[in-house]
Design a protein around this motif. Structure first.
Motif, mmCIF file in Angstrom:
data_model
loop_
_atom_site.group_PDB
_atom_site.id
_atom_site.type_symbol
_atom_site.label_atom_id
_atom_site.label_comp_id
_atom_site.label_asym_id
_atom_site.label_seq_id
_atom_site.Cartn_x
_atom_site.Cartn_y
_atom_site.Cartn_z
ATOM 1 N N VAL A 194 -1.772 5.257 -14.379
ATOM 2 C CA VAL A 194 -1.938 4.636 -13.082
ATOM 3 C C VAL A 194 -1.089 5.282 -11.927
ATOM 4 O O VAL A 194 -0.116 5.897 -11.993
ATOM 5 C CB VAL A 194 -1.595 3.058 -13.022
ATOM 6 C CG1 VAL A 194 -2.261 2.459 -13.862
ATOM 7 C CG2 VAL A 194 0.090 2.967 -13.431
ATOM 8 N N THR A 195 -1.492 5.113 -10.717
ATOM 9 C CA THR A 195 -0.685 5.554 -9.569
ATOM 10 C C THR A 195 0.117 4.386 -8.885
ATOM 11 O O THR A 195 -0.268 3.166 -9.112
ATOM 12 C CB THR A 195 -1.565 6.101 -8.451
ATOM 13 O OG1 THR A 195 -2.193 5.203 -7.703
ATOM 14 C CG2 THR A 195 -2.375 7.364 -9.009
ATOM 15 N N VAL A 196 1.167 4.579 -8.324
ATOM 16 C CA VAL A 196 1.642 3.737 -7.368
ATOM 17 C C VAL A 196 2.201 4.436 -6.092
ATOM 18 O O VAL A 196 2.866 5.342 -5.810
ATOM 19 C CB VAL A 196 3.432 3.245 -8.071
ATOM 20 C CG1 VAL A 196 4.047 2.424 -7.002
ATOM 21 C CG2 VAL A 196 3.138 2.386 -9.320
ATOM 22 N N GLU A 197 1.461 3.860 -5.130
ATOM 23 C CA GLU A 197 1.175 4.691 -3.811
ATOM 24 C C GLU A 197 1.430 3.780 -2.609
ATOM 25 O O GLU A 197 0.337 3.635 -1.883
ATOM 26 C CB GLU A 197 0.050 5.525 -3.852
ATOM 27 C CG GLU A 197 -1.106 4.732 -4.026
ATOM 28 C CD GLU A 197 -2.408 5.745 -3.832
ATOM 29 O OE1 GLU A 197 -2.711 6.175 -2.938
ATOM 30 O OE2 GLU A 197 -3.281 5.977 -5.047
ATOM 31 N N PRO A 198 2.369 2.893 -2.540
ATOM 32 C CA PRO A 198 2.557 2.242 -1.110
ATOM 33 C C PRO A 198 2.639 3.226 -0.031
ATOM 34 O O PRO A 198 3.052 4.443 0.033
ATOM 35 C CB PRO A 198 3.801 1.391 -1.342
ATOM 36 C CG PRO A 198 4.588 2.318 -2.370
ATOM 37 C CD PRO A 198 3.550 2.910 -3.121
ATOM 38 N N ILE A 215 -10.964 10.237 -10.421
ATOM 39 C CA ILE A 215 -9.720 10.231 -9.896
ATOM 40 C C ILE A 215 -9.396 8.890 -9.639
ATOM 41 O O ILE A 215 -8.186 8.495 -9.265
ATOM 42 C CB ILE A 215 -9.990 11.074 -8.313
ATOM 43 C CG1 ILE A 215 -8.394 10.985 -7.602
ATOM 44 C CG2 ILE A 215 -10.865 10.576 -7.262
ATOM 45 C CD1 ILE A 215 -7.521 11.506 -8.263
ATOM 46 N N HIS A 216 -10.408 8.125 -9.149
ATOM 47 C CA HIS A 216 -10.309 6.608 -9.065
ATOM 48 C C HIS A 216 -11.045 5.781 -10.219
ATOM 49 O O HIS A 216 -12.122 5.734 -10.387
ATOM 50 C CB HIS A 216 -10.720 5.908 -7.903
ATOM 51 C CG HIS A 216 -9.927 6.474 -6.490
ATOM 52 N ND1 HIS A 216 -10.640 6.931 -5.319
ATOM 53 C CD2 HIS A 216 -8.656 6.540 -6.490
ATOM 54 C CE1 HIS A 216 -9.698 7.289 -4.541
ATOM 55 N NE2 HIS A 216 -8.537 6.977 -5.124
ATOM 56 N N GLU A 217 -10.427 5.276 -10.986
ATOM 57 C CA GLU A 217 -10.799 4.435 -12.160
ATOM 58 C C GLU A 217 -10.096 3.402 -12.406
ATOM 59 O O GLU A 217 -9.223 3.023 -11.940
ATOM 60 C CB GLU A 217 -11.235 5.369 -13.471
ATOM 61 C CG GLU A 217 -9.678 5.980 -14.412
ATOM 62 C CD GLU A 217 -10.029 6.875 -15.263
ATOM 63 O OE1 GLU A 217 -10.965 7.820 -15.303
ATOM 64 O OE2 GLU A 217 -9.479 6.705 -16.205
ATOM 65 N N ILE A 259 3.871 7.656 -0.445
ATOM 66 C CA ILE A 259 4.513 8.170 -1.435
ATOM 67 C C ILE A 259 3.809 7.751 -2.610
ATOM 68 O O ILE A 259 3.597 6.542 -3.078
ATOM 69 C CB ILE A 259 5.866 8.121 -1.632
ATOM 70 C CG1 ILE A 259 6.754 8.394 -0.213
ATOM 71 C CG2 ILE A 259 6.681 8.740 -3.036
ATOM 72 C CD1 ILE A 259 8.243 8.149 -0.387
ATOM 73 N N GLU A 260 3.306 8.774 -3.565
ATOM 74 C CA GLU A 260 2.673 8.415 -4.918
ATOM 75 C C GLU A 260 2.995 9.169 -5.781
ATOM 76 O O GLU A 260 2.892 10.333 -5.797
ATOM 77 C CB GLU A 260 0.901 8.852 -4.349
ATOM 78 C CG GLU A 260 0.116 8.412 -5.516
ATOM 79 C CD GLU A 260 -1.288 8.646 -5.200
ATOM 80 O OE1 GLU A 260 -1.808 9.732 -4.308
ATOM 81 O OE2 GLU A 260 -2.166 8.200 -5.841
ATOM 82 N N ASP A 261 3.079 8.461 -6.851
ATOM 83 C CA ASP A 261 3.236 9.235 -8.314
ATOM 84 C C ASP A 261 2.171 8.692 -8.851
ATOM 85 O O ASP A 261 1.493 7.607 -8.946
ATOM 86 C CB ASP A 261 4.666 8.791 -8.976
ATOM 87 C CG ASP A 261 5.703 9.551 -8.212
ATOM 88 O OD1 ASP A 261 5.439 10.706 -8.090
ATOM 89 O OD2 ASP A 261 6.673 8.808 -7.951
ATOM 90 N N SER A 312 -5.133 14.712 -11.601
ATOM 91 C CA SER A 312 -3.785 14.359 -11.089
ATOM 92 C C SER A 312 -4.069 13.884 -9.749
ATOM 93 O O SER A 312 -4.897 14.125 -8.901
ATOM 94 C CB SER A 312 -2.617 15.510 -11.310
ATOM 95 O OG SER A 312 -2.789 16.249 -10.439
ATOM 96 N N ASP A 313 -3.187 12.870 -9.145
ATOM 97 C CA ASP A 313 -2.924 12.408 -7.920
ATOM 98 C C ASP A 313 -1.545 12.138 -7.324
ATOM 99 O O ASP A 313 -0.807 11.527 -8.131
ATOM 100 C CB ASP A 313 -4.044 10.964 -7.973
ATOM 101 C CG ASP A 313 -4.145 10.481 -6.601
ATOM 102 O OD1 ASP A 313 -3.803 11.174 -5.506
ATOM 103 O OD2 ASP A 313 -4.647 9.295 -6.463
ATOM 104 N N MET A 314 -0.980 12.787 -6.152
ATOM 105 C CA MET A 314 0.163 12.676 -5.715
ATOM 106 C C MET A 314 0.110 12.817 -4.182
ATOM 107 O O MET A 314 -0.675 13.204 -3.560
ATOM 108 C CB MET A 314 0.892 13.790 -6.317
ATOM 109 C CG MET A 314 2.313 13.949 -5.721
ATOM 110 S SD MET A 314 3.567 15.094 -6.630
ATOM 111 C CE MET A 314 2.691 16.783 -5.687
ATOM 112 N N GLY A 341 -2.307 0.976 -5.884
ATOM 113 C CA GLY A 341 -2.654 2.455 -6.898
ATOM 114 C C GLY A 341 -3.919 1.943 -7.627
ATOM 115 O O GLY A 341 -4.779 0.939 -7.270
ATOM 116 N N HIS A 342 -4.376 2.859 -8.809
ATOM 117 C CA HIS A 342 -5.525 2.764 -9.230
ATOM 118 C C HIS A 342 -5.245 3.739 -10.536
ATOM 119 O O HIS A 342 -4.370 4.448 -10.700
ATOM 120 C CB HIS A 342 -6.496 3.422 -8.478
ATOM 121 C CG HIS A 342 -6.219 4.843 -7.903
ATOM 122 N ND1 HIS A 342 -6.354 6.170 -8.530
ATOM 123 C CD2 HIS A 342 -5.476 5.229 -6.769
ATOM 124 C CE1 HIS A 342 -5.879 7.017 -8.019
ATOM 125 N NE2 HIS A 342 -5.191 6.461 -6.914
ATOM 126 N N GLY A 343 -6.269 3.417 -11.405
ATOM 127 C CA GLY A 343 -6.027 4.376 -12.663
ATOM 128 C C GLY A 343 -6.675 5.881 -12.262
ATOM 129 O O GLY A 343 -7.420 5.908 -11.478
HETATM 130 ZN ZN ZN Z 1 -4.180 7.722 -5.405
#
Ligand code: ZN
Ligand code: ZN
Length: 374
Positions: A335-339, A315-317, A351-353, A244-246, A308-310
């Motif tokens: 995917v992540t959204v992390e501006p 962790i990054h795909e 902030i990243e989900d 997971s990534d946050m 973001g990324h998958g």
């Molecule tokens: Zn990330």
């Protein structure tokens, strides 16, 4: 997670999907007869095997897994548990011969290699010593593309990892008010995730306070977290191989007007991105949604990275979610959204989900509150 039953993964369904791709897996969509899988992550994905050494030959007529004596029992058990039917060869010294014979036995004339995972030296060795009779051709991202769509079991693992990270932060969040160093807080976060059942952190935890926050990938230091700091936390848990990534940004003490503005802008950009995620959306379009919000406040130059990324076994795909991302989101992608906004004099906000793309939108897997006060 020992006391939680996770939905099963459809590991056995993966090789048949890969075999369907072999007729176009080579350069310019040329066919390959078989594939030599050398990425251990891809071998895990296809077979369930988690050992640290293996080679896998994939052919329409069968699978050959070659590993060494350390993994004799484990390989048999894991493949059986996953329902994967393969010939397993245990070899400590003769791997070259065993793999060569397997390739020959399948009648493979054109053997695909994973170009992104084979070193130059290894390719030379394969070409001159291992497979003199077969034609070796590069393939790119064939298995990684399959990995983009997660099954219910994979999503359950990522969600479990995200839930552990959420809980860990909730448990220790107020510690930020007690003047810990970045390293101390990072260690406590990692320990808390482990205590709650994570195998490990899914990557090296980022705790970036004050001026360090302006460096998107700062490593934790002995800097003491003080009132007046924005603290960027970027972390995740690993559960049964899945990440997971946050990111959350927490304000210690009262924010300045500029810090308040940074928090507001990134929150708005991140929410716009989350709201936009749905099947059919281009990865570059998603990046632009977040970037346009930040641009609108005049901070285009302060958003220093991709949106973001998958996320999955790595962790990054794939897919890459950035200005040049050519992927199109589909249901089952995670995917992540992390501006973020990074200003050297004020610190950073990110902030990243981690989100799973659903049939008509998305579902956030990281649920920790985005409130900024510690
Ligand atoms: Zn990330
Ligand atoms: Zn992150």
């Amino acid at each position: 997670m020992s006391d939680v039953e996770l939905a099963p993964m459809d590991v056995a369904g993966r090789v048949p999907r890969l075999v369907e791709l072999l007729p176009t897996a080579g350069p310019d969509e040329q066919p390959v007869d078989g594939l030599l899988v050398t990425s251990l992550t891809n071998i895990r994905y296809l077979t369930g095997f988690t050992g640290s050494a293996a080679l896998l030959v994939v052919h329409a007529d069968g699978l050959l897994l070659v590993t060494d004596g350390r993994y004799r029992d484990q390989s048999a058990e894991q493949l059986a548990a996953a329902g994967v039917d393969a010939r397993i060869e245990i070899s400590n010294q003769q791997q070259k011969e065993v793999v060569h014979d397997g390739v020959t036995g399948f009648g493979i004339a054109t053997l695909g290699l994973e170009a992104e995972h084979v070193s130059w030296a290894q390719q030379q060795s394969y070409a001159t010593e291992w497979f003199e009779a077969a034609e070796l051709v590069p393939t790119r991202g064939v298995i990684e593309d399959l990995r983009e769509v997660k099954d219910a079991g994979e999503i359950a693992r990522i969600a479990a990892a995200a839930g552990l990270a959420d809980q860990a932060l909730a448990n220790i969040r107020t510690r930020l008010l007690e003047r810990p160093t970045e390293e101390e807080f990072g260690l406590e976060l990692d320990t808390e995730m482990r205590r709650l059942g994570a195998t490990a952190p899914s990557f090296e935890t980022i705790v970036a306070s004050g001026p360090h926050g302006a460096l998107p990938h700062a490593r934790p230091t002995d800097r003491v977290i003080e009132a007046g700091d924005l603290v960027v936390l970027d972390f995740g848990a690993l559960v049964d191989g899945y990440c997971s990534d946050m990111s959350r940004t927490i304000m210690v003490g009262e924010p300045s007007a500029q810090q308040q503005r940074m928090l507001h802008v990134v929150r708005e950009a991140q929410q716009a991105g989350v709201d936009a995620v749905k099947p059919g959306l281009g990865a570059a379009e998603l990046d632009k949604v977040c970037r346009d919000v930040i641009d609108g406040y005049g901070w285009a130059d302060a958003f220093l990275h991709s949106t973001g990324h998958g996320v999955g076994l790595d962790i990054h795909e794939r897919p890459r979610v950035g200005p040049k991302g050519d992927a199109t989101l589909a249901a089952g992608y995670v995917v992540t959204v992390e501006p973020g906004v990074y200003l050297p004099d004020h610190g950073g906000v990110r902030i990243e989900d981690t989100l799973v793309v659903t049939d008509d939108g998305c579902r956030p897997l990281t649920l920790a509150p985005k409130t900024t006060a510690a």
